[in-house]
Design a protein around this motif. Structure first.
Motif, PDB file in Angstrom:
ATOM      1  N   LEU A  85       0.850  -1.182   0.000  1.00  0.00           N
ATOM      2  CA  LEU A  85       0.000   0.000   0.000  1.00  0.00           C
ATOM      3  C   LEU A  85       0.887   1.233   0.000  1.00  0.00           C
ATOM      4  O   LEU A  85       1.746   1.383   0.873  1.00  0.00           O
ATOM      5  CB  LEU A  85      -0.903   0.001   1.238  1.00  0.00           C
ATOM      6  CG  LEU A  85      -1.850   1.175   1.398  1.00  0.00           C
ATOM      7  CD1 LEU A  85      -2.890   1.191   0.282  1.00  0.00           C
ATOM      8  CD2 LEU A  85      -2.538   1.094   2.740  1.00  0.00           C
ATOM      9  N   PHE A  86       0.739   2.114  -0.983  1.00  0.00           N
ATOM     10  CA  PHE A  86       1.586   3.301  -1.087  1.00  0.00           C
ATOM     11  C   PHE A  86       1.108   4.395  -0.134  1.00  0.00           C
ATOM     12  O   PHE A  86       1.884   4.936   0.633  1.00  0.00           O
ATOM     13  CB  PHE A  86       1.601   3.793  -2.535  1.00  0.00           C
ATOM     14  CG  PHE A  86       2.594   4.880  -2.798  1.00  0.00           C
ATOM     15  CD1 PHE A  86       3.952   4.653  -2.663  1.00  0.00           C
ATOM     16  CD2 PHE A  86       2.169   6.132  -3.183  1.00  0.00           C
ATOM     17  CE1 PHE A  86       4.868   5.654  -2.904  1.00  0.00           C
ATOM     18  CE2 PHE A  86       3.075   7.140  -3.435  1.00  0.00           C
ATOM     19  CZ  PHE A  86       4.430   6.911  -3.298  1.00  0.00           C
ATOM     20  N   HIS A  87      -0.175   4.734  -0.201  1.00  0.00           N
ATOM     21  CA  HIS A  87      -0.754   5.678   0.752  1.00  0.00           C
ATOM     22  C   HIS A  87      -2.275   5.609   0.693  1.00  0.00           C
ATOM     23  O   HIS A  87      -2.835   5.020  -0.213  1.00  0.00           O
ATOM     24  CB  HIS A  87      -0.270   7.124   0.508  1.00  0.00           C
ATOM     25  CG  HIS A  87      -0.820   7.762  -0.723  1.00  0.00           C
ATOM     26  ND1 HIS A  87      -0.129   7.806  -1.900  1.00  0.00           N
ATOM     27  CD2 HIS A  87      -1.999   8.393  -0.959  1.00  0.00           C
ATOM     28  CE1 HIS A  87      -0.852   8.427  -2.812  1.00  0.00           C
ATOM     29  NE2 HIS A  87      -2.002   8.788  -2.263  1.00  0.00           N
ATOM     30  N   VAL A  88      -2.903   6.244   1.656  1.00  0.00           N
ATOM     31  CA  VAL A  88      -4.349   6.407   1.717  1.00  0.00           C
ATOM     32  C   VAL A  88      -4.607   7.899   1.714  1.00  0.00           C
ATOM     33  O   VAL A  88      -3.920   8.647   2.418  1.00  0.00           O
ATOM     34  CB  VAL A  88      -4.917   5.782   3.018  1.00  0.00           C
ATOM     35  CG1 VAL A  88      -6.380   6.090   3.181  1.00  0.00           C
ATOM     36  CG2 VAL A  88      -4.660   4.290   3.044  1.00  0.00           C
ATOM     37  N   ALA A  89      -5.585   8.354   0.938  1.00  0.00           N
ATOM     38  CA  ALA A  89      -5.936   9.775   0.899  1.00  0.00           C
ATOM     39  C   ALA A  89      -7.274   9.971   1.609  1.00  0.00           C
ATOM     40  O   ALA A  89      -8.236   9.267   1.324  1.00  0.00           O
ATOM     41  CB  ALA A  89      -6.014  10.275  -0.540  1.00  0.00           C
ATOM     42  N   ILE A  90      -7.307  10.924   2.520  1.00  0.00           N
ATOM     43  CA  ILE A  90      -8.498  11.181   3.327  1.00  0.00           C
ATOM     44  C   ILE A  90      -8.961  12.607   3.078  1.00  0.00           C
ATOM     45  O   ILE A  90      -8.167  13.542   3.152  1.00  0.00           O
ATOM     46  CB  ILE A  90      -8.172  10.980   4.827  1.00  0.00           C
ATOM     47  CG1 ILE A  90      -7.822   9.515   5.067  1.00  0.00           C
ATOM     48  CG2 ILE A  90      -9.326  11.447   5.706  1.00  0.00           C
ATOM     49  CD1 ILE A  90      -7.292   9.237   6.453  1.00  0.00           C
ATOM     50  N   ARG A  91     -10.257  12.758   2.785  1.00  0.00           N
ATOM     51  CA  ARG A  91     -10.841  14.091   2.635  1.00  0.00           C
ATOM     52  C   ARG A  91     -11.424  14.510   3.976  1.00  0.00           C
ATOM     53  O   ARG A  91     -12.052  13.712   4.657  1.00  0.00           O
ATOM     54  CB  ARG A  91     -11.925  14.081   1.571  1.00  0.00           C
ATOM     55  CG  ARG A  91     -11.384  13.740   0.189  1.00  0.00           C
ATOM     56  CD  ARG A  91     -12.432  13.781  -0.884  1.00  0.00           C
ATOM     57  NE  ARG A  91     -13.506  12.842  -0.594  1.00  0.00           N
ATOM     58  CZ  ARG A  91     -14.742  12.970  -1.058  1.00  0.00           C
ATOM     59  NH1 ARG A  91     -15.083  13.983  -1.818  1.00  0.00           N
ATOM     60  NH2 ARG A  91     -15.652  12.077  -0.764  1.00  0.00           N
ATOM     61  N   THR A  92     -11.214  15.767   4.348  1.00  0.00           N
ATOM     62  CA  THR A  92     -11.687  16.231   5.651  1.00  0.00           C
ATOM     63  C   THR A  92     -12.177  17.671   5.593  1.00  0.00           C
ATOM     64  O   THR A  92     -11.660  18.472   4.809  1.00  0.00           O
ATOM     65  CB  THR A  92     -10.591  16.109   6.721  1.00  0.00           C
ATOM     66  OG1 THR A  92     -11.133  16.491   7.986  1.00  0.00           O
ATOM     67  CG2 THR A  92      -9.396  16.984   6.412  1.00  0.00           C
ATOM     68  N   VAL A  98      -3.835  13.905   3.624  1.00  0.00           N
ATOM     69  CA  VAL A  98      -5.088  14.516   4.060  1.00  0.00           C
ATOM     70  C   VAL A  98      -5.366  15.705   3.160  1.00  0.00           C
ATOM     71  O   VAL A  98      -4.513  16.571   2.985  1.00  0.00           O
ATOM     72  CB  VAL A  98      -5.018  14.970   5.538  1.00  0.00           C
ATOM     73  CG1 VAL A  98      -6.356  15.532   5.975  1.00  0.00           C
ATOM     74  CG2 VAL A  98      -4.608  13.804   6.441  1.00  0.00           C
ATOM     75  N   TYR A  99      -6.562  15.722   2.560  1.00  0.00           N
ATOM     76  CA  TYR A  99      -6.984  16.816   1.683  1.00  0.00           C
ATOM     77  C   TYR A  99      -8.035  17.632   2.397  1.00  0.00           C
ATOM     78  O   TYR A  99      -8.979  17.087   2.967  1.00  0.00           O
ATOM     79  CB  TYR A  99      -7.616  16.280   0.407  1.00  0.00           C
ATOM     80  CG  TYR A  99      -6.713  15.477  -0.487  1.00  0.00           C
ATOM     81  CD1 TYR A  99      -7.246  14.716  -1.502  1.00  0.00           C
ATOM     82  CD2 TYR A  99      -5.341  15.480  -0.329  1.00  0.00           C
ATOM     83  CE1 TYR A  99      -6.436  13.972  -2.351  1.00  0.00           C
ATOM     84  CE2 TYR A  99      -4.521  14.745  -1.155  1.00  0.00           C
ATOM     85  CZ  TYR A  99      -5.078  13.992  -2.171  1.00  0.00           C
ATOM     86  OH  TYR A  99      -4.257  13.261  -2.993  1.00  0.00           O
TER      87      TYR A  99
END
Length: 163
Positions: free
Chosen positions: A6-13, A58-59
């Motif tokens: 897994l390279f990364h996880v992107a989270i919208r907040t 985190v976006y």
């Protein structure tokens, strides 16, 4: 062909500060510089080791909003149920989450070698921490009935996350 990790996880907040604070103070990730050419607020969070591998993006701001202009507030409507991270320090995480007032659920299937602890981030994203019993000198430990994980239980409480 091979998937190697897994390279990364992107989270919208909608709340960048609260989200970054959770991943740093509750999980122990570290904030690292993100590319200067990104034109929206956000943060990159890394594993706190010598390599500092970035695993959470985190976006915030406009990048976090859907077509109606809203940022997501929980994972109830999403197709992804949870994110699983390998971890060490089972009892230390248990104590940290209790101290922070964050609800956690735990499981160990049939005395297996993997132990899991489930929590939520301030956005309602469920996170599974997976521990290898062979690397945890304090395991096995009892899990009280009220702390036992059930996949169908929804235990996210946004009031537990203070800015």
């Amino acid at each position: 062909m091979l998937i190697s990790g897994l390279f990364h996880v992107a989270i919208r907040t909608a709340d960048l500060d609260k989200t970054v604070s959770f991943y740093v103070s509750a999980l122990g990730l570290k904030e690292v510089p993100r590319p200067a050419n990104l034109d929206f607020p956000g943060a990159w969070l890394a594993v706190p080791n010598a390599m500092g591998q970035v695993i959470v993006h985190v976006y915030a701001g406009s990048a976090a909003k859907d077509i109606a202009g809203r940022a997501p507030v929980n994972n109830e409507a999403g197709a992804v149920d949870h994110i699983s991270l390998t971890a060490q320090g089972y009892l230390k995480y248990r104590a940290r989450f209790q101290k922070l007032g964050i609800s956690a659920r735990e499981q160990n299937h049939n005395g297996g070698t993997n132990w899991q602890m489930f929590i939520h981030d301030p956005n309602g994203i469920k996170i599974e921490l997976t521990f290898d019993q062979a690397a945890e000198p304090d395991l096995p430990v009892p899990i009280e009935a009220e702390r036992r994980y059930w996949a169908s239980e929804r235990f996210f409480n946004p009031k537990e996350y203070v800015s």
